[in-house]
Design an enzyme around this catalytic site. Structure first.
Site, PDB file in Angstrom:
ATOM      1  N   CYS A  57       0.847  -1.189   0.000  1.00 51.40           N
ATOM      2  CA  CYS A  57       0.000   0.000   0.000  1.00 51.40           C
ATOM      3  C   CYS A  57       0.886   1.243   0.000  1.00 51.40           C
ATOM      4  CB  CYS A  57      -0.897  -0.011   1.239  1.00 51.40           C
ATOM      5  SG  CYS A  57      -2.292   1.107   1.155  1.00 51.40           S
ATOM      6  N   ASP A 107     -11.679  -2.137  22.485  1.00 50.24           N
ATOM      7  CA  ASP A 107     -10.652  -2.067  23.533  1.00 50.24           C
ATOM      8  C   ASP A 107     -11.112  -1.222  24.714  1.00 50.24           C
ATOM      9  OD1 ASP A 107      -7.925  -2.474  24.555  1.00 50.24           O
ATOM     10  OD2 ASP A 107      -7.719  -0.324  24.191  1.00 50.24           O
TER      11      ASP A 107
END
Length: 307
Positions: A75, A125
């Protein structure tokens, strides 16, 4: 068949994009994280021990967009000119939308998808101490613009063409509209006989049945075409994903989008009647630049998307 990410020796390499032209490019991706209703409540009340969940997740998503090239093989490192994360809090999930922009030689689809992913993971999280059953799902590209391939809208033909499912009218502002079989939309004015028509930028209001379905899923009863005071109830086009200046052919008319969403006035009659109004977020408004009749079942076609 040749593989673009393999060199002449069959080894991985990064595709050369130096010969491409710099263009404005955008990408919009969405996803959601499902959780217990109690977890949603704690997020809203700001009592999750780790802190402000959505603020931290928003920063995490933007950082994710910026760091995409560090974690996705091959990428390109893209100079991002803008990144934004939006949330839609429902009863049992939080919908996430990421929009990323650049001016460059390759697109930012991966950046938008990564932003959604990191946003959702950050929410997990932050909340895992109270809810380990959360599910991240439905991460997808909704739209991209710019580059050789041009504009992509999820659903392709469906996203560029739709239909009118209802024509709605009211003699007064601030009330739900009644459905009629057809109406005449006057150039520079709007729907003849409707209280919202006139020489201003919000001559015609449109809302997709897809948006109404969201309200039904929240448990709001008695919803039907015109309840949110829209002149045209549509199907098949993500109206709020379009942009100001986009031209639409609707029935005999041509209309130009003049505004996406609007300010929600506190205590408005529509919100009081239906419980919550979706128009401020997902409704659009147009000017009539070519008049004519619109009837139920007429085709809607996106002629030109300015985004």
């Amino acid at each position: 068949m040749g593989f673009t990410h393999l060199n002449e020796n069959g080894r991985a390499h990064m595709v050369e994009v130096g010969d491409k032209n710099d263009t404005k490019r955008t990408a919009i991706a969405k996803g959601k994280i499902k959780m217990k209703k109690g977890t949603i409540k704690k997020i809203k009340e700001g009592v999750i021990k780790k802190g402000d969940v959505l603020s931290v997740a928003q920063i995490g998503g933007i950082m994710g967009a910026k760091k995409t090239s560090d974690i996705i093989p091959m990428c390109h490192n893209i100079p991002i000119t803008g990144a934004n994360i939006k949330f839609n809090i429902l009863d049992d999930c939080i919908e996430i939308e990421a929009e990323v922009k650049t001016v460059g030689k390759t697109g930012v689809e991966m950046e938008a998808l990564n932003a959604v992913s990191i946003t959702a993971l950050t929410i997990y999280d932050m909340c895992k101490s109270v809810d380990k059953d959360m599910i991240i799902s439905d991460i997808m590209l909704i739209k991209k613009t710019g580059g050789k391939s041009g504009t992509y809208l999820r659903g392709n033909k469906m996203a560029k063409k739709g239909k009118v499912v209802a024509v709605n009218i009211s003699e007064k502002k601030g009330v739900p509209k009644k459905s009629i079989e057809e109406g005449f939309f006057k150039e520079g004015h709007g729907l003849v006989g409707d209280a919202h028509a006139g020489k201003w930028h919000r001559q015609v209001s449109l809302l997709g049945v897809e948006s109404v379905e969201k309200m039904k899923k929240l448990g709001i009863k008695g919803l039907c075409s015109g309840k949110f005071a829209e002149n045209l109830t549509t199907e098949g086009i993500y109206l709020h994903e379009l942009s100001v200046g986009t031209k639409l052919k609707i029935g005999e008319t041509i209309q130009e989008i003049s505004q996406i969403g609007k300010e929600c006035h506190s205590g408005c009659a529509i919100a009081k009647e239906v419980g919550k109004c979706i128009m401020p977020k997902e409704g659009i408004f147009t000017r009539v630049i070519k008049g004519g009749k619109i009837k139920v079942g007429d085709t809607i076609e996106v002629l030109e998307d300015k985004k």
